[in-house]
Design an enzyme around this catalytic site. Structure first.
Site, PDB file in Angstrom:
ATOM      1  N   SER A 171       0.855  -1.282   0.004  1.00  0.00           N
ATOM      2  CA  SER A 171      -0.054   0.032   0.088  1.00  0.00           C
ATOM      3  C   SER A 171       0.895   1.153   0.223  1.00  0.00           C
ATOM      4  CB  SER A 171      -0.842   0.000   1.302  1.00  0.00           C
ATOM      5  OG  SER A 171      -1.551   1.070   1.608  1.00  0.00           O
ATOM      6  N   TYR A 215      -2.204  -0.610  10.111  1.00  0.00           N
ATOM      7  CA  TYR A 215      -2.442  -1.052   8.785  1.00  0.00           C
ATOM      8  C   TYR A 215      -1.111  -0.317   8.164  1.00  0.00           C
ATOM      9  CZ  TYR A 215      -4.065  -1.872   4.105  1.00  0.00           C
ATOM     10  OH  TYR A 215      -4.073  -2.217   2.656  1.00  0.00           O
TER      11      TYR A 215
END
Length: 253
Positions: free
Chosen positions: A152, A176
């Site tokens: 990501s 995350y």
């Protein structure tokens, strides 16, 4: 006679994983659609078979040692090698609940739950390690296997601190984001080990994509997101390994 190429995509019953499975199927791969939920996994595989692709559901919970080992045995019993592994499965517990009405992430690190972080790391970090290790014998049996880790933009420390970019380009999502930073490091570690064996290992940043992970608030489609994933999964000989990319090229670590 051309030997059928095999691919495994984890967390592939929906979102980017499902689109990746579809795209690989369209390229002629036999695709193992990894999913922990039988009903959803079988439905997704059946839908792709209905589109004319060779897709089979594989029961696979990346957070379970036993499930991963059993999945590897299942695939090994039916094929001699695995040409592509896409470690796509990922979670972000509490992420959607922390989004404000304008879509901004509103939970600072001081309020991030450790339990949520542990659950995130078990899937996003340890999951790809479990799966890669378990399927490594099959990957090594392929003449030129490719491994893709679904990272990501939030995994980039440079983007987070704004290095050379001015202000930070990333929301402060500690759990995350840090799991994807760790995954980037794992990508490099596997790439260093496996490069002499002809296996390329790279991390893909699909961008902020509309999926269940973010309550479908992402601005990109799964079709756009899958582009870099499939590109890295089908690299020609001499391509990069140990890299971190979006569809426009290398990203800063």
């Amino acid at each position: 006679m051309t030997t059928r190429r095999n691919a495994l995509v984890t967390g592939a019953n929906k979102g980017i994983g499902l689109e990746t499975a579809r795209r690989l199927g369209a390229l002629g791969f036999k695709v193992w659609l990894g999913a922990r939920d039988a009903k959803r996994g079988q439905a997704a595989a059946e839908a792709l078979r209905g589109e004319g692709f060779d897709v089979e559901w594989l029961e696979l919970d990346v957070a379970s040692d036993e499930s991963v080992a059993a999945a590897a045995k299942t695939v090994a019993a039916q094929t001699a090698g695995l040409d592509v592994l896409v470690n796509n499965a990922g979670v972000a517990p509490g992420y959607v609940d922390a989004l404000g009405p304008d879509g901004r992430y509103e939970r600072p690190p001081s309020r991030e739950g450790v339990a949520d972080m542990k659950a995130t790391y078990d899937v996003n970090v340890f999951g790809p390690v479990r799966v890669t290790q378990a399927f490594l014998p099959l990957l090594l049996a392929s003449p030129a296997a490719r491994i893709v880790m679904l990272s990501s933009y939030l995994g980039s420390i440079a983007r987070a601190v704004g290095a050379g970019l001015g202000e930070s380009q990333s929301p402060n999502v500690m759990g995350y984001g840090s799991s994807k930073t760790a995954l980037n490091a794992i990508t490099v570690a596997f790439a260093r080990e496996l490069a002499p064996r002809g296996i390329m290992v790279n991390a893909a940043a699909p961008g902020y994509t509309a999926t269940d992970l973010n309550g479908h608030r992402g601005r990109r489609t799964v079709q756009q997101a899958a582009e870099i994933v499939v590109r890295l999964a089908t690299l020609d000989a001499g391509g990069p390994t140990g890299g971190y990319f979006d569809e426009n090229g290398p990203l800063p670590w």
